[in-house]
Design a protein around this motif. Structure first.
Motif, PDB file in Angstrom:
ATOM      1  N   UNK A 162       0.808  -0.952   0.170  1.00  0.00           N
ATOM      2  CA  UNK A 162      -0.157   0.034  -0.018  1.00  0.00           C
ATOM      3  C   UNK A 162       0.795   1.165  -0.056  1.00  0.00           C
ATOM      4  N   UNK A 163       0.444   2.136  -1.024  1.00  0.00           N
ATOM      5  CA  UNK A 163       1.378   3.293  -1.067  1.00  0.00           C
ATOM      6  C   UNK A 163       0.448   4.530  -1.022  1.00  0.00           C
ATOM      7  N   UNK A 164       0.807   5.610  -1.317  1.00  0.00           N
ATOM      8  CA  UNK A 164       0.388   6.789  -1.078  1.00  0.00           C
ATOM      9  C   UNK A 164       0.361   7.867  -2.176  1.00  0.00           C
ATOM     10  N   UNK A 165      -0.692   8.989  -2.251  1.00  0.00           N
ATOM     11  CA  UNK A 165      -0.449   9.848  -3.180  1.00  0.00           C
ATOM     12  C   UNK A 165       0.613  10.836  -2.988  1.00  0.00           C
ATOM     13  N   UNK A 166       1.320  10.589  -1.871  1.00  0.00           N
ATOM     14  CA  UNK A 166       2.391  11.594  -1.480  1.00  0.00           C
ATOM     15  C   UNK A 166       3.840  11.384  -2.542  1.00  0.00           C
ATOM     16  N   UNK A 167       3.565  10.268  -3.245  1.00  0.00           N
ATOM     17  CA  UNK A 167       4.701  10.062  -4.273  1.00  0.00           C
ATOM     18  C   UNK A 167       4.651  11.017  -5.565  1.00  0.00           C
ATOM     19  N   UNK A 168       3.456  11.750  -5.497  1.00  0.00           N
ATOM     20  CA  UNK A 168       3.528  12.882  -6.645  1.00  0.00           C
ATOM     21  C   UNK A 168       3.506  14.115  -5.938  1.00  0.00           C
ATOM     22  N   UNK A 207       2.701  -8.784  -8.064  1.00  0.00           N
ATOM     23  CA  UNK A 207       2.578  -7.441  -7.176  1.00  0.00           C
ATOM     24  C   UNK A 207       1.420  -6.778  -7.529  1.00  0.00           C
ATOM     25  N   UNK A 208       0.806  -6.327  -6.403  1.00  0.00           N
ATOM     26  CA  UNK A 208      -0.202  -5.129  -6.567  1.00  0.00           C
ATOM     27  C   UNK A 208       0.391  -3.899  -5.584  1.00  0.00           C
ATOM     28  N   UNK A 209       0.622  -2.770  -6.219  1.00  0.00           N
ATOM     29  CA  UNK A 209       1.015  -1.686  -5.567  1.00  0.00           C
ATOM     30  C   UNK A 209      -0.203  -0.925  -5.597  1.00  0.00           C
ATOM     31  N   UNK A 210      -1.130  -0.410  -4.347  1.00  0.00           N
ATOM     32  CA  UNK A 210      -2.356  -0.026  -4.105  1.00  0.00           C
ATOM     33  C   UNK A 210      -2.040   1.414  -3.513  1.00  0.00           C
ATOM     34  N   UNK A 211      -1.941   2.404  -4.435  1.00  0.00           N
ATOM     35  CA  UNK A 211      -1.831   3.700  -4.003  1.00  0.00           C
ATOM     36  C   UNK A 211      -3.052   4.366  -3.519  1.00  0.00           C
ATOM     37  N   UNK A 212      -3.346   5.094  -2.304  1.00  0.00           N
ATOM     38  CA  UNK A 212      -4.522   5.683  -1.901  1.00  0.00           C
ATOM     39  C   UNK A 212      -4.306   6.903  -1.206  1.00  0.00           C
ATOM     40  N   UNK A 213      -5.201   7.522  -0.493  1.00  0.00           N
ATOM     41  CA  UNK A 213      -5.209   8.791   0.019  1.00  0.00           C
ATOM     42  C   UNK A 213      -6.044   9.069   1.121  1.00  0.00           C
ATOM     43  N   UNK A 214      -5.919   9.865   2.203  1.00  0.00           N
ATOM     44  CA  UNK A 214      -6.492  10.387   3.058  1.00  0.00           C
ATOM     45  C   UNK A 214      -7.478   9.035   3.686  1.00  0.00           C
ATOM     46  N   UNK A 215      -6.702   8.071   4.282  1.00  0.00           N
ATOM     47  CA  UNK A 215      -7.406   7.116   4.909  1.00  0.00           C
ATOM     48  C   UNK A 215      -8.138   7.324   6.239  1.00  0.00           C
ATOM     49  N   UNK A 216      -9.308   6.703   6.069  1.00  0.00           N
ATOM     50  CA  UNK A 216     -10.227   6.709   7.241  1.00  0.00           C
ATOM     51  C   UNK A 216     -10.686   5.508   7.659  1.00  0.00           C
ATOM     52  N   UNK A 217     -10.413   5.290   9.009  1.00  0.00           N
ATOM     53  CA  UNK A 217     -10.687   3.578   9.427  1.00  0.00           C
ATOM     54  C   UNK A 217     -10.775   3.661  10.928  1.00  0.00           C
ATOM     55  N   UNK A 218     -10.661   2.579  11.339  1.00  0.00           N
ATOM     56  CA  UNK A 218     -10.881   2.299  12.995  1.00  0.00           C
ATOM     57  C   UNK A 218      -9.411   2.717  13.655  1.00  0.00           C
ATOM     58  N   UNK A 219      -9.481   4.135  13.852  1.00  0.00           N
ATOM     59  CA  UNK A 219      -8.248   4.493  14.667  1.00  0.00           C
ATOM     60  C   UNK A 219      -8.146   5.914  14.481  1.00  0.00           C
ATOM     61  N   UNK A 220      -6.941   6.563  14.823  1.00  0.00           N
ATOM     62  CA  UNK A 220      -6.836   8.141  14.772  1.00  0.00           C
ATOM     63  C   UNK A 220      -6.767   8.461  13.293  1.00  0.00           C
ATOM     64  N   UNK A 221      -7.560   9.475  13.025  1.00  0.00           N
ATOM     65  CA  UNK A 221      -7.775   9.941  11.576  1.00  0.00           C
ATOM     66  C   UNK A 221      -8.455  11.294  11.578  1.00  0.00           C
ATOM     67  N   UNK A 222      -8.142  12.087  10.443  1.00  0.00           N
ATOM     68  CA  UNK A 222      -8.737  13.537  10.336  1.00  0.00           C
ATOM     69  C   UNK A 222     -10.252  13.717  10.716  1.00  0.00           C
ATOM     70  N   UNK A 223     -11.225  12.577  10.140  1.00  0.00           N
ATOM     71  CA  UNK A 223     -12.490  12.688  10.449  1.00  0.00           C
ATOM     72  C   UNK A 223     -12.866  12.569  11.948  1.00  0.00           C
ATOM     73  N   UNK A 224     -12.169  11.880  12.613  1.00  0.00           N
ATOM     74  CA  UNK A 224     -12.320  11.527  13.995  1.00  0.00           C
ATOM     75  C   UNK A 224     -12.102  12.564  14.644  1.00  0.00           C
ATOM     76  N   UNK A 225     -10.945  13.370  14.356  1.00  0.00           N
ATOM     77  CA  UNK A 225     -10.513  14.428  15.413  1.00  0.00           C
ATOM     78  C   UNK A 225     -11.513  15.722  14.859  1.00  0.00           C
ATOM     79  N   UNK A 226     -12.103  15.899  13.672  1.00  0.00           N
ATOM     80  CA  UNK A 226     -13.112  16.781  13.410  1.00  0.00           C
ATOM     81  C   UNK A 226     -14.276  16.465  14.345  1.00  0.00           C
TER      82      UNK A 226
END
Length: 466
Positions: free
Chosen positions: A280-286, A327-346
């Motif tokens: 799993x990767x990130x949009x930060x590569x751009x 291989x599957x390299x799966x890039x994603x962004x702004x992940x929200x799940x069970x844990x600390x994240x932006x949505x829970x903070x807001x």
């Protein structure tokens, strides 16, 4: 001369290959294993590492039924055999039998867990088989009695005939009712304690979950000692995600160790053990600049242009993971799940009566960990082409400020209680890593596989309700 062809059988994954023979008065020639042509016709690219020959001096020599823990590609170099296979894997096809006569013009691909046996029909028959793992002593695996009544194999030469030669070991093999089916290879989830790891564990309930305590990817010795032969798929959700801390001396070393070096170790393991590696990767590569001219977002084949240390380590991890054949390299962004994240903070700020300032010039899409896990299950389960895929939730791109307003409104607060701020204003006086302004990832490629991500606002409202 037959044309090269591949035929399916009642046993899933067991394939019959018809081989063209080129002959004249001197004899014949055949391409017994031709990777490019055969894989194009649907034969698995199973990566053989050892070629074995079995010489059968007289007609009637009968061997099997053995279920080795590797794939095989069987054929004959001389003579003919009656081949018989029985599925001894866990599942609905357990006990299914298939038989075919094999001469120089025929080969059979035998998947792991399918019992293999044959009877020589001519003197001086040479039986050949390619395997994709090295034989080693002491490995136990299921076997079946040649005369098992359930399998009911119609041997051309009856097993009680004086012509038939069977080893004492094969005569002692159990009946089908006493056979313990071979379990499938397992899925391993690394980084199971994070938001994505928890979602993956729910999506892959039979998977084994390993954290650093079980498998320290920073230790070459620990990685080498792990029993990789028991696994088929590795989902690498382990990552160093502290973007700002990665700019510190200690954080820089940790980020490179976890996000790049450990991934390179996993890619090497995947090559050696024929594993499917999902990383799993990130949009930060751009750097976030090309989206301005591509309204669909960053495509998978955009050149990497990471800004900060975290981004650089993720880009290095992408390159390392892509060296694994499966291989599957799966890039994603702004992940929200069970844990600390932006949505829970807001949501916490909304519930506590706080009115935050949030940047309004960084644009992207939320990715719910459940969506990412579902996409992973789809890629692996559908045997989608290996490569890099972008996965986020769908919908119109939003800024962090717009997301915060949605959260506040859903929590009963006025959306106007969230105030916008530019990235420069927010970062003033803070030791923050650079961030891409445009984080939107194109979704065309994952959609082409048949997976449709849910709209981010629909998923957001359900997440807040839950």
């Amino acid at each position: 001369m037959n044309e090269l062809s591949v035929e399916h059988t009642p046993i899933p994954g067991l394939l019959v290959v018809r081989l063209p023979l080129h002959g004249d008065a001197r004899g014949w020639f055949k391409e017994n294993w031709q990777r490019a042509k055969m894989t194009e016709l649907g034969l698995p690219d199973f990566g053989p590492v050892q070629n074995n020959m079995s010489f059968n001096a007289t007609r009637g020599a009968t061997r099997g039924i053995h279920t080795e823990p590797w794939d095989k590609f069987v054929s004959v170099a001389a003579g003919r055999v009656f081949g018989a296979w029985v599925d001894l894997r866990e599942g609905d096809s357990f006990g299914t039998t298939f038989c075919v006569e094999v001469g120089p013009e025929t080969a059979v691909f035998v998947p792991r867990g399918v019992g293999n046996s044959y009877q020589a029909l001519e003197d001086e028959t040479v039986y050949s088989y390619l395997v994709n793992d090295h034989w080693r002593p002491g490995v136990a695996y299921p076997a079946l009695h040649l005369a098992d009544e359930t399998a009911a194999i119609a041997w051309p030469i009856p097993l009680d005939s004086d012509e038939v030669e069977i080893s004492a070991k094969d005569r002692a093999n159990p009946r089908l009712a006493d056979v313990t089916p071979m379990a499938p290879k397992k899925t391993l989830i690394l980084g199971g304690g994070g938001q994505l790891g928890r979602a993956l564990a729910a999506a892959f309930p039979d998977a084994e979950v390993a954290g650093r305590a079980e498998l320290d990817l920073g230790s070459p010795e620990a990685v080498e000692a792990w029993p990789w032969g028991e696994y088929a798929v590795v989902l690498n959700a382990a990552a160093f995600t502290a973007v700002d801390a990665a700019e510190t001396p200690e954080g820089r070393r940790t980020a490179w160790a976890v996000n790049a070096t450990a991934v390179a170790r996993l890619a090497r393991v995947a090559r050696e053990h024929r594993l499917t590696l999902v990383h799993y990767s990130s949009e930060y590569v751009f750097d976030g600049t090309l989206t301005a001219v591509n309204e669909k977002g960053h495509p998978e084949d955009e050149e990497l242009s990471p800004l900060g240390v975290y981004a650089q380590t993720k880009a290095a991890g992408d390159l390392a993971a892509s060296t694994a054949p499966r291989h599957y390299v799966v890039r994603t962004s702004w992940v929200v799940g069970d844990g600390a994240n932006f949505v829970r903070t807001m949501r916490s700020l909304a519930e506590r009566g706080v009115s935050p300032v949030v940047v309004d010039d960084q644009i992207g899409r939320l990715t719910f960990a459940t969506t990412l896990a579902d996409a992973t299950r789809h890629l692996v389960g559908s045997a989608a082409p290996y490569g890099t895929y972008h996965v986020t939730n769908a919908g119109e791109p939003l800024s962090w400020y717009a997301v915060a307003r949605e959260v506040f409104a859903a929590c009963g607060r006025s959306a106007d209680d969230v105030r916008p701020v530019t990235t420069e204003e927010y970062a003033a006086g803070k030791p923050l890593a650079p961030r891409p302004r445009h984080s939107v990832l194109a979704l065309d490629k994952i959609r082409a596989t048949g997976f449709e991500p849910e709209d981010q606002l629909v998923a957001l409202r359900r997440y807040l309700e839950d």
